[in-house]
Scaffold this motif. Structure first.
Motif, PDB file in Angstrom:
ATOM      1  N   CYS A   1      16.655  -6.952   2.727  1.00 44.36           N
ATOM      2  CA  CYS A   1      18.001  -6.560   3.192  1.00 44.36           C
ATOM      3  C   CYS A   1      18.239  -7.002   4.638  1.00 44.36           C
ATOM      4  N   TYR A   2      17.268  -6.752   5.508  1.00 38.35           N
ATOM      5  CA  TYR A   2      17.410  -7.180   6.912  1.00 38.35           C
ATOM      6  C   TYR A   2      17.603  -8.696   7.012  1.00 38.35           C
ATOM      7  N   ASN A   3      16.788  -9.439   6.267  1.00 39.75           N
ATOM      8  CA  ASN A   3      16.890 -10.901   6.322  1.00 39.75           C
ATOM      9  C   ASN A   3      18.236 -11.408   5.809  1.00 39.75           C
ATOM     10  N   VAL A   4      18.711 -10.797   4.735  1.00 42.21           N
ATOM     11  CA  VAL A   4      19.992 -11.221   4.153  1.00 42.21           C
ATOM     12  C   VAL A   4      21.150 -10.878   5.095  1.00 42.21           C
ATOM     13  N   ILE A   5      21.112  -9.684   5.700  1.00 42.08           N
ATOM     14  CA  ILE A   5      22.172  -9.312   6.657  1.00 42.08           C
ATOM     15  C   ILE A   5      22.149 -10.272   7.851  1.00 42.08           C
ATOM     16  N   LYS A   6      20.969 -10.667   8.255  1.00 46.28           N
ATOM     17  CA  LYS A   6      20.857 -11.601   9.392  1.00 46.28           C
ATOM     18  C   LYS A   6      21.361 -13.005   9.031  1.00 46.28           C
ATOM     19  N   ASN A   7      20.977 -13.487   7.837  1.00 48.26           N
ATOM     20  CA  ASN A   7      21.178 -14.907   7.525  1.00 48.26           C
ATOM     21  C   ASN A   7      22.289 -15.217   6.530  1.00 48.26           C
ATOM     22  N   SER A   8      22.696 -14.244   5.720  1.00 48.60           N
ATOM     23  CA  SER A   8      23.664 -14.544   4.641  1.00 48.60           C
ATOM     24  C   SER A   8      24.697 -13.432   4.508  1.00 48.60           C
ATOM     25  N   LEU A   9      25.257 -13.008   5.620  1.00 52.75           N
ATOM     26  CA  LEU A   9      26.140 -11.833   5.597  1.00 52.75           C
ATOM     27  C   LEU A   9      27.369 -12.030   4.706  1.00 52.75           C
ATOM     28  N   ASP A  10      28.036 -13.193   4.819  1.00 52.75           N
ATOM     29  CA  ASP A  10      29.267 -13.407   4.046  1.00 52.75           C
ATOM     30  C   ASP A  10      28.994 -13.317   2.540  1.00 52.75           C
ATOM     31  N   ASP A  11      27.909 -13.913   2.103  1.00 52.27           N
ATOM     32  CA  ASP A  11      27.558 -13.867   0.673  1.00 52.27           C
ATOM     33  C   ASP A  11      27.252 -12.429   0.238  1.00 52.27           C
ATOM     34  N   LEU A  12      26.596 -11.676   1.111  1.00 51.06           N
ATOM     35  CA  LEU A  12      26.270 -10.284   0.789  1.00 51.06           C
ATOM     36  C   LEU A  12      27.550  -9.455   0.646  1.00 51.06           C
TER      37      LEU A  12
ATOM     38  N   ALA B   1      18.045 -13.613  -3.258  1.00 54.36           N
ATOM     39  CA  ALA B   1      17.798 -12.652  -2.171  1.00 54.36           C
ATOM     40  C   ALA B   1      19.057 -11.832  -1.891  1.00 54.36           C
ATOM     41  N   VAL B   2      20.223 -12.485  -1.942  1.00 50.37           N
ATOM     42  CA  VAL B   2      21.495 -11.787  -1.705  1.00 50.37           C
ATOM     43  C   VAL B   2      21.745 -10.741  -2.789  1.00 50.37           C
ATOM     44  N   GLN B   3      21.520 -11.105  -4.042  1.00 50.43           N
ATOM     45  CA  GLN B   3      21.731 -10.158  -5.150  1.00 50.43           C
ATOM     46  C   GLN B   3      20.779  -8.959  -5.061  1.00 50.43           C
ATOM     47  N   ARG B   4      19.565  -9.211  -4.625  1.00 51.94           N
ATOM     48  CA  ARG B   4      18.592  -8.114  -4.488  1.00 51.94           C
ATOM     49  C   ARG B   4      19.003  -7.156  -3.362  1.00 51.94           C
ATOM     50  N   ALA B   5      19.447  -7.724  -2.246  1.00 50.03           N
ATOM     51  CA  ALA B   5      19.886  -6.882  -1.127  1.00 50.03           C
ATOM     52  C   ALA B   5      21.123  -6.079  -1.520  1.00 50.03           C
ATOM     53  N   SER B   6      22.044  -6.723  -2.198  1.00 51.15           N
ATOM     54  CA  SER B   6      23.267  -6.067  -2.656  1.00 51.15           C
ATOM     55  C   SER B   6      22.933  -4.915  -3.602  1.00 51.15           C
ATOM     56  N   ARG B   7      21.968  -5.139  -4.482  1.00 57.67           N
ATOM     57  CA  ARG B   7      21.536  -4.102  -5.432  1.00 57.67           C
ATOM     58  C   ARG B   7      20.990  -2.876  -4.695  1.00 57.67           C
ATOM     59  N   ILE B   8      20.106  -3.112  -3.704  1.00 57.69           N
ATOM     60  CA  ILE B   8      19.502  -1.996  -2.967  1.00 57.69           C
ATOM     61  C   ILE B   8      20.562  -1.203  -2.207  1.00 57.69           C
TER      62      ILE B   8
ATOM     63  N   VAL C   1      29.757  -1.992   9.911  1.00 54.52           N
ATOM     64  CA  VAL C   1      28.349  -1.758  10.262  1.00 54.52           C
ATOM     65  C   VAL C   1      27.504  -2.995   9.961  1.00 54.52           C
ATOM     66  N   LEU C   2      27.714  -3.584   8.781  1.00 52.65           N
ATOM     67  CA  LEU C   2      26.919  -4.769   8.408  1.00 52.65           C
ATOM     68  C   LEU C   2      27.135  -5.907   9.409  1.00 52.65           C
ATOM     69  N   LYS C   3      28.377  -6.095   9.830  1.00 52.58           N
ATOM     70  CA  LYS C   3      28.676  -7.168  10.789  1.00 52.58           C
ATOM     71  C   LYS C   3      28.030  -6.890  12.142  1.00 52.58           C
ATOM     72  N   ALA C   4      28.057  -5.619  12.557  1.00 50.07           N
ATOM     73  CA  ALA C   4      27.443  -5.255  13.844  1.00 50.07           C
ATOM     74  C   ALA C   4      25.922  -5.454  13.798  1.00 50.07           C
ATOM     75  N   VAL C   5      25.300  -5.094  12.666  1.00 48.91           N
ATOM     76  CA  VAL C   5      23.853  -5.303  12.508  1.00 48.91           C
ATOM     77  C   VAL C   5      23.547  -6.802  12.503  1.00 48.91           C
ATOM     78  N   HIS C   6      24.352  -7.576  11.800  1.00 50.15           N
ATOM     79  CA  HIS C   6      24.209  -9.040  11.761  1.00 50.15           C
ATOM     80  C   HIS C   6      24.274  -9.622  13.182  1.00 50.15           C
ATOM     81  N   ASN C   7      25.257  -9.174  13.955  1.00 53.94           N
ATOM     82  CA  ASN C   7      25.419  -9.692  15.325  1.00 53.94           C
ATOM     83  C   ASN C   7      24.227  -9.324  16.204  1.00 53.94           C
ATOM     84  N   PHE C   8      23.747  -8.087  16.066  1.00 56.13           N
ATOM     85  CA  PHE C   8      22.586  -7.657  16.855  1.00 56.13           C
ATOM     86  C   PHE C   8      21.352  -8.487  16.495  1.00 56.13           C
TER      87      PHE C   8
END
Length: 276
Positions: A66-77, A108-115, A152-159
């Motif tokens: 989830c952390y990796n996907v928020i960092k690298n693939s936010l729009d897809d998530l 990876a995006v689908q797995r993060a979305s599921r969690i 929140v997701l965007k703020a975490v992505h930016n951080f």
């Protein structure tokens, strides 16, 4: 760099540190180099601290994904989170995926979305797996759960992208091997159970026994000798207080909101152990 107050935990997590933040903030070293958090969980302290340089880690690979996907693939998530439905049947279909061979074909995006979906719609916001590593929390039946919190997701992505943050998925001992003098390590392991029935180690397959607590103590000792700042939180049991008796121990009171028994939610004593 100004702190982004919108960066905060994107999941509810057993043992989350939101309630303990006022206490933790009293004991942050004045100056430190790299921040390490080997049991990052939902990251309440990380997002509150927002260090410029950090290594965050957890043994739970679905969480770290989830952390990796928020960092690298936010729009897809974000797009994937929009397609989820709020219904019991749909929830159990998504929950059962990790029991099926096609689980390995999820991106990876689908797995993060599921969690994230399961966490927002399951009972009491728990992440819990059974002995086979399968998610096993029942449906929460909430009227209007916020599955997608884009702010929140965007703020975490930016951080995660504006600071130097290494995201790792390994054993706690491995992740601090390269820690150096002046680095700050915060350990928030699965807590020593206050009673036999209260053991909540369901979020990783291997549990966290007293032998693991002792192994963590020896890692704490090694980091102390190196000249690192080491802070640890745990339950205020005789075992833990005896284990760390050579260090500074502060007893703090924390609210616990995740418990299936409402009577057991409330104030519990915890310890903060530090070598400074």
């Amino acid at each position: 760099m100004k702190k982004n107050l919108l960066a905060q935990p994107f999941l509810k997590w057993a043992g989350g540190k939101r309630q303990l933040l006022p206490e933790l903030n009293k004991y942050i070293p004045l100056k430190y180099k790299t921040y390490y958090e080997p049991f990052v969980g939902a990251g309440a302290f990380l997002f509150d601290l927002q260090p410029k340089k950090a290594v965050i880690n957890d043994i739970n690979s679905e969480l770290i994904n989830c952390y990796n996907v928020i960092k690298n693939s936010l729009d897809d998530l974000v797009e994937d989170l929009k397609r989820h439905e709020i219904s019991s049947d749909y929830y159990y279909n998504i929950r059962e995926l990790d029991r099926k061979p096609e689980f390995n074909e999820l991106s990876a995006v689908q797995r993060a979305s599921r969690i994230i979906y399961l966490n927002k719609t399951c009972f009491n916001g728990l992440f819990r797996v059974n002995s086979q590593g399968q998610y096993n929390v029942p449906y929460g039946n909430y009227k209007n759960p916020k599955v997608l919190d884009e702010v929140v997701l965007k703020a975490v992505h930016n951080f995660l992208n504006s600071c130097d943050i290494i995201i790792s998925n390994q054993d706690f001992e491995e992740v601090v091997r390269d820690a150096k003098k002046g680095d700050f390590i915060y350990f928030d392991p699965p807590y020593d159970p206050v009673s036999d029935s209260s053991s909540f180690t369901g979020y990783s397959l291997d549990g966290f026994s007293r032998d693991e607590q002792r192994r963590l103590k020896s890692v704490f000792d090694r980091l102390n000798k190196k000249g690192c700042f080491v802070l640890l939180s745990n339950s205020s049991t005789d075992f833990i207080k005896d284990l760390y008796k050579d260090y500074r121990i502060e007893i703090v009171s924390a609210s616990r909101s995740i418990n299936s028994n409402a009577l057991k939610r409330g104030k519990v004593d915890e310890v903060l152990v530090m070598n400074y």
